[in-house]
Design an enzyme around this catalytic site. Sequence first.
Site, PDB file in Angstrom:
ATOM      1  N   CYS A 166      13.609  11.067   6.936  1.00 33.73           N
ATOM      2  CA  CYS A 166      13.722  10.694   8.348  1.00 33.73           C
ATOM      3  C   CYS A 166      15.170  10.741   8.831  1.00 33.73           C
ATOM      4  CB  CYS A 166      13.109   9.328   8.589  1.00 33.73           C
ATOM      5  SG  CYS A 166      13.874   8.070   7.592  1.00 33.73           S
ATOM      6  N   LYS A 211       0.861  -1.184   0.000  1.00 32.95           N
ATOM      7  CA  LYS A 211       0.000   0.000   0.000  1.00 32.95           C
ATOM      8  C   LYS A 211       0.899   1.236   0.000  1.00 32.95           C
ATOM      9  CE  LYS A 211      -1.589   2.928   2.741  1.00 32.95           C
ATOM     10  NZ  LYS A 211      -1.635   4.089   1.833  1.00 32.95           N
ATOM     11  N   GLU A 217      10.576   1.358   9.951  1.00 32.41           N
ATOM     12  CA  GLU A 217      11.505   2.488   9.755  1.00 32.41           C
ATOM     13  C   GLU A 217      10.700   3.733  10.104  1.00 32.41           C
ATOM     14  OE1 GLU A 217      14.552   2.191   9.182  1.00 32.41           O
ATOM     15  OE2 GLU A 217      14.770   0.202   8.306  1.00 32.41           O
ATOM     16  N   GLU A 262      10.501  15.949  15.330  1.00 35.92           N
ATOM     17  CA  GLU A 262      10.995  15.967  13.957  1.00 35.92           C
ATOM     18  C   GLU A 262      10.269  17.085  13.187  1.00 35.92           C
ATOM     19  OE1 GLU A 262       9.932  12.304  11.960  1.00 35.92           O
ATOM     20  OE2 GLU A 262      11.859  12.229  10.937  1.00 35.92           O
TER      21      GLU A 262
END
Length: 482
Positions: A287, A178, A253, A384
């Site tokens: 990331c 997906k 991840e 983040e």
Amino acid sequence: MLKDPSLLKQAALVGEHWIPADDTGIVVTNPATGETIGCVPSLGGAETEAAIKAADAAQKLWAAKTAKERSIILRRWYDLVIENADDLALILTLEQGKPLAEAKGEILYGASFIEWFAEEARRVYGDVIPGHAEDKRIVVIKQPIGVVAAITPWNFPNAMITRKAGPALAAGCAMVLKPAEQTPFSAIALAVLAQRAGLPDGLLSVITGPARAIGAVMTGSEKVRKLTFTGSTPVGVELMRQCAPTVKKLALELGGNAPFIVFDDADLDAAVEGAIISKFRNNGQTCVCANRIYVQSGVYEAFAQKLAAKLSTLKVGNGLEQDTIFGPLIDDKAIAKVEEHITDATSKGASLMCGGSVHALGGTFFEPTVLTGVTQDMAIASEETFGPVAPLFRFEEDADVVAMSNDTEFGLASYFYTRDLARAWMVGEQLEYGMVGINTGLISTAEAPFGGIKSSGLGREGSRYGIEEFIEIKYLCFGGIA
Ligand SMILES: NC(=O)C1=CN([C@@H]2O[C@H](COP(=O)(O)OP(=O)(O)OC[C@H]3O[C@@H](n4cnc5c(N)ncnc54)[C@H](OP(=O)(O)O)[C@@H]3O)[C@@H](O)[C@H]2O)C=CC1
Ligand SMILES: O=C(O)CCCC(=O)O
């Protein structure tokens, strides 16, 4: 214009069936212009079930092939990705926004995982272990885990798929994928090329539609033996919870909060260059992007000035225009997060050295920003940003900067610049991260294990370790050998 327009396919792949988008489909837009690129179907649980069933059947035949047979098909897939790299890059820029040259870089990077794992397919070795009894022999064989579900993000719409599908298919698994809602066309184009390469039907399905419904079937299925996910930590945690009842193997991840440390003895120009690569890759939407830049007192002002001066020469614009270095951010939510971090930091005493606002182009274009006087109590220190903001923290001692760097729930990438070999070893060992870049701002490559610790996730992708994630170890105990 695409050289091969059939690569921009407005359909999802369920087993062997392409399902075209209809008027209930999901509209995909270009983040640089807001224009519609096309439509993909909005599929759900039933189609996900069908894809899993097809994957289960196809996987058994695929696993029975020799590793060399699988390798040849993967190598063909790699060749086709390379042949079509310009078209794939154009599709990527249209739906994701990154500049065309950077998109082309991602296509080559993505292809490198298919190439690498086509080679690794033939090196999944078992073991013969010295036994515990005279009449027994211990043998370890490695077998594919089976059907794998993959959920991937919008920031690397090509490479995050190949980094999962490459090793999964090489190991003898099947994959139901997906992709992110914003960037399905890169995934679909990869599936078109996989079919052309001769990948048997059912081994790779691409399901577009609402994440929750598709994710629930993937995580709840007994047939799916592994989930591999790249995305935010909260969604990763939720998926982990959903996978618990069927005890699936997981690769996650997740988010990062990378420190980038510049010591007094660093080559300052190299550190500025590394900071720009690390902080501003994909406009900060990676990331492994530097999220906190710690600069030692003696070089703080010089580093800040050099960084701001260099950034002022780099163009913000539509990724299709020549010389664009910074494209748009993915959506309004991303802009809101960036603005929130800047407002929070300046309200607590940080100063804007450059940038700080939506770019004159409007939309989701944002000025590359440098903040000075940033401290650990500001939101940007712990969250983040996922955008083009470089916050500069000042530090005095090695021990302090290591402590500040490690003071986070995340543990994905970290970076530092020094010319001192002893310091390089010490700090490299002390940073609590899965990856450490020393005198470099770019660490990602198919040959190296990519992954994090703590809330940044589980497992490793790429490298010889990457294929192990898709393998079960089986121990055969031979008795009665007299
Ligand atoms: N580690 C990384 O590489 C990434 C980190 N992030 C971080 O996450 C933040 C938010 O980005 P966002 O795109 O929302 O990331 P998400 O984690 O929400 O999305 C990543 C993928 O997960 C899917 N997804 C979302 N919710 C569910 C669910 N409940 N069940 C199953 N699948 C789900 C998404 O589908 P859909 O697109 O259909 O919603 C997408 O395919 C970013 O600002 C960044 O901080 C984001 C992307 C990548
Ligand atoms: O998870 C991401 O944000 C993409 C990783 C990019 C890389 O492989 O460097």
